[in-house]
Design an enzyme around this catalytic site. Sequence first.
Site, short mmCIF file in Angstrom:
data_model
loop_
_atom_site.label_atom_id
_atom_site.label_comp_id
_atom_site.label_asym_id
_atom_site.label_seq_id
_atom_site.Cartn_x
_atom_site.Cartn_y
_atom_site.Cartn_z
N THR A 1 0.82 -1.21 0.00
CA THR A 1 0.00 0.00 0.00
C THR A 1 0.86 1.26 0.00
O THR A 1 1.98 1.26 0.53
CB THR A 1 -0.89 0.02 1.26
OG1 THR A 1 -1.46 1.31 1.42
CG2 THR A 1 -0.10 -0.27 2.53
N TYR B 1 -1.76 0.24 10.08
CA TYR B 1 -2.03 -0.45 8.80
C TYR B 1 -0.79 -0.42 7.91
O TYR B 1 -0.30 -1.46 7.46
CB TYR B 1 -3.23 0.23 8.11
CG TYR B 1 -3.41 -0.23 6.69
CD1 TYR B 1 -3.76 -1.54 6.42
CD2 TYR B 1 -3.21 0.65 5.62
CE1 TYR B 1 -3.90 -1.97 5.10
CE2 TYR B 1 -3.36 0.23 4.32
CZ TYR B 1 -3.71 -1.08 4.06
OH TYR B 1 -3.84 -1.50 2.77
#
Length: 333
Positions: free
Chosen positions: A120, A144
């Site tokens: 990501t 995250y």
Amino acid sequence: MQKLPVLVTGGAGYIGSHAVLALQDAGWPVAVIDNLSNGTREVVPQDVPFYEGSIADRDLVKRIFAERQIGAIMHFAGSIVVPESVEKPLEYYQNNTIATHALLSAAVENGVRHILFSSTAAVYGAPETIPIPEDEPKQPINPYGASKLMTERMLADSAAAYDMNYGALRYFNVSGADPDGRTGQIGKGSTHLIKIAVEAAVGKRNHIDVYGTDYPTPDGTCIRDYIHVSDLADAHVRALERLIERPDENLVMNCGYGQGLSVLEVLDALDRSLNQPLRRQMKPRRAGDPPTLVASNQRLVETLEWTPRFADIETIVKHALEWERKLQRDAAQ
Ligand code: UDP
């Protein structure tokens, strides 16, 4: 190239289900493992062997490797909501990092030699260089991003030590839906801009909130690089083929179009598509949003000879809207 079966983890989820279709369209045999915590069985084609369970269940994973003669893994399973990761960091390290450790260990033990991982743009945190090159410092600002960065590191160390190679694809803002309406985002508790906007467009919400209008950008709203999920899925198939062709090389690459759009520009595109304005409410900034995230995609374009087919916001919102309308029709039946 011999097309060995590919295990898609999280194949019943949004991006994973598009990858399953892209693999099938390119002639790859596929199997799916998904614990259905966020995925939906219905978006996986009937002819794909489906295993309900956790990627951390080594016995199950070993059984799938043996039963399906798995040659490579596309690994999408994981938790993906940034604010939730701040509240439940241990859940995120468990689902994203520790579970991947189990999957990777099983792969190494069983001679599965290629793994392509969903990473990501959140690994960069709030980067200084825009568009962001892959070698920009990695300073995630939430659990995250950190959980994904730790997994990248684990993959790199494993590829150096064991007989395997890996790809880490760093996604920017994935959006849109399969152009043929075969799958899309289901949206249990949606948080992403385009998904929320099309939910508002079909009347599931009565307006859309715009989080922050005082950012240092031309119109004051955040800028993101929205990439159509089917173009992203195509990049995965190309990356997989490259990993197989060049077993001594790894791939780390951004996945985006290299074009930034503000929140208001995205909503304007949807208004044009609807021929009427959606109700907007200007709200304060949402915690943890960096002002601008745009990919440098040179590596992706050059290494994989990737030519996106849907690189315009009109097409992305059109496909997202068509899928949302289909969900609504199905729910009404
Ligand atoms: N956003 C917004 N309203 C929403 C959802 C998102 O204004 O209902 C904004 C959000 O603040 C960010 C951009 O849209 O600036 C993209 O957010 P999204 O959650 O889609 O993706 P992210 O970039 O956070 O991964």
